[in-house]
Scaffold this active site. Structure first.
Site, PDB file in Angstrom:
ATOM      1  CG  ASP A  16      -1.778   1.188   1.357  1.00  0.00           C
ATOM      2  OD1 ASP A  16      -2.377   1.586   0.339  1.00  0.00           O
ATOM      3  OD2 ASP A  16      -1.878   1.752   2.466  1.00  0.00           O
ATOM      4  CG  ASP A  18      -1.357   7.703   0.639  1.00  0.00           C
ATOM      5  OD1 ASP A  18      -0.245   8.004   0.172  1.00  0.00           O
ATOM      6  OD2 ASP A  18      -2.435   8.024   0.109  1.00  0.00           O
ATOM      7  CD  GLN A  61      -3.487   7.843  -3.950  1.00  0.00           C
ATOM      8  OE1 GLN A  61      -3.675   9.045  -3.783  1.00  0.00           O
ATOM      9  NE2 GLN A  61      -2.865   7.089  -3.048  1.00  0.00           N
ATOM     10  CG  HIS A 100     -12.891   4.260  -9.680  1.00  0.00           C
ATOM     11  ND1 HIS A 100     -12.078   3.193  -9.968  1.00  0.00           N
ATOM     12  CD2 HIS A 100     -13.307   4.764 -10.870  1.00  0.00           C
ATOM     13  CE1 HIS A 100     -12.004   3.053 -11.279  1.00  0.00           C
ATOM     14  NE2 HIS A 100     -12.741   3.989 -11.847  1.00  0.00           N
TER      15      HIS A 100
END
Length: 189
Positions: A16, A18, A61, A100
Site C-alpha cells: 500500500d 499512504d 487514490q 475512484h
C-alpha cells in the site's frame, strides 16, 4: 497490458502507499510537498529490491475522484517515489492505483481485488499464493487475501487503529514498519 516473465510469487511484495511508504493524512496527500516518506521506507524498498524481491504498489487514490488533486500531481508523487528508490539502487516494478471514490462501484478499490488481479496478470500468475501484501488497514490486507497473498500489517499510518479494532485477517503478521518487515525477510533468507 504487457505481461512480464512469470516470477516466483514468494519474491513478490505488494505495498500500500499512504501509511506504509509515505506519511498518511486524513485530509489526503494532495501535493508533491505533502508526499513525505516514512523514515526508512525508501531504504527498505531498495534493500528488498536488491535482494531479488519484486516490489509493486497498489493504492486507493480517491482524492482524484474528489478533485483534491489531478493525475499529473499523482504521477509526480509516484515519480518522486520511484526516483528515491532508484537513487538507493532499487526498483518499483509497477504502481497500480484506483482513481475512484467509495460510491463509484468499481472493481479496483480496495478491499476489492482488482489491482491485485492486474498485478498477478502482469506476472503471469493465476493467484498470489506465496506473495506478501503490506498495508496499514484491513482493506489493504483483505484485497491481497482475495488472491491468497500473505497479509502483513505495519503499525505506521492507520496500523495501530487497525490493530486496536482487530479488523485484520486471521494469519496476519504484524511489524512496526516497512523496515522491520524487510529485516524479517532478510533474516528469513
Amino acid at each position: 497490458m504487457i505481461q512480464l516473465t512469470q516470477i516466483d510469487p514468494r519474491k513478490l511484495i505488494i505495498l500500500d502507499r499512504d501509511g506504509v511508504i509515505n506519511e498518511d493524512s486524513d485530509a489526503y496527500v494532495k501535493s508533491l510537498d505533502e508526499w513525505i516518506p516514512i523514515p526508512g521506507s525508501i531504504e527498505a524498498i531498495a534493500d528488498l529490491s536488491k535482494a531479488g524481491y519484486i516490489l509493486c504498489v497498489a493504492t486507493n487514490q480517491s482524492g482524484l475522484a474528489r478533485n483534491y488533486f489531478d493525475e499529473s500531481t499523482l504521477h509526480a508523487m509516484h515519480e518522486k517515489l520511484t526516483d528515491l528508490v532508484s537513487e538507493k539502487g532499487g526498483v518499483i516494478h509497477t504502481i497500480e492505483y484506483c482513481p475512484h471514490g467509495p460510491d463509484d462501484q468499481c472493481g479496483c478499490r480496495k478491499p476489492l481485488p482488482g489491482m491485485f488481479k492486474k498485478i498477478a496478470n502482469l506476472f503471469g500468475l493465476s493467484d498470489l499464493s506465496g506473495s506478501y501484501t503490506v498495508g496499514d488497514s484491513a482493506r489493504d490486507l483483505v484485497a491481497g487475501g482475495e488472491l491468497n497473498s500473505q497479509p502483513i500489517l505495519v503499525k505506521t499510518g492507520k496500523g495501530l487503529k487497525t490493530i486496536a479494532a482487530e479488523t485484520y485477517p486471521t494469519g496476519t503478521l504484524i511489524f512496526d514498519d516497512l523496515s522491520a518487515f524487510a529485516e524479517h525477510l532478510r533474516l528469513k533468507a
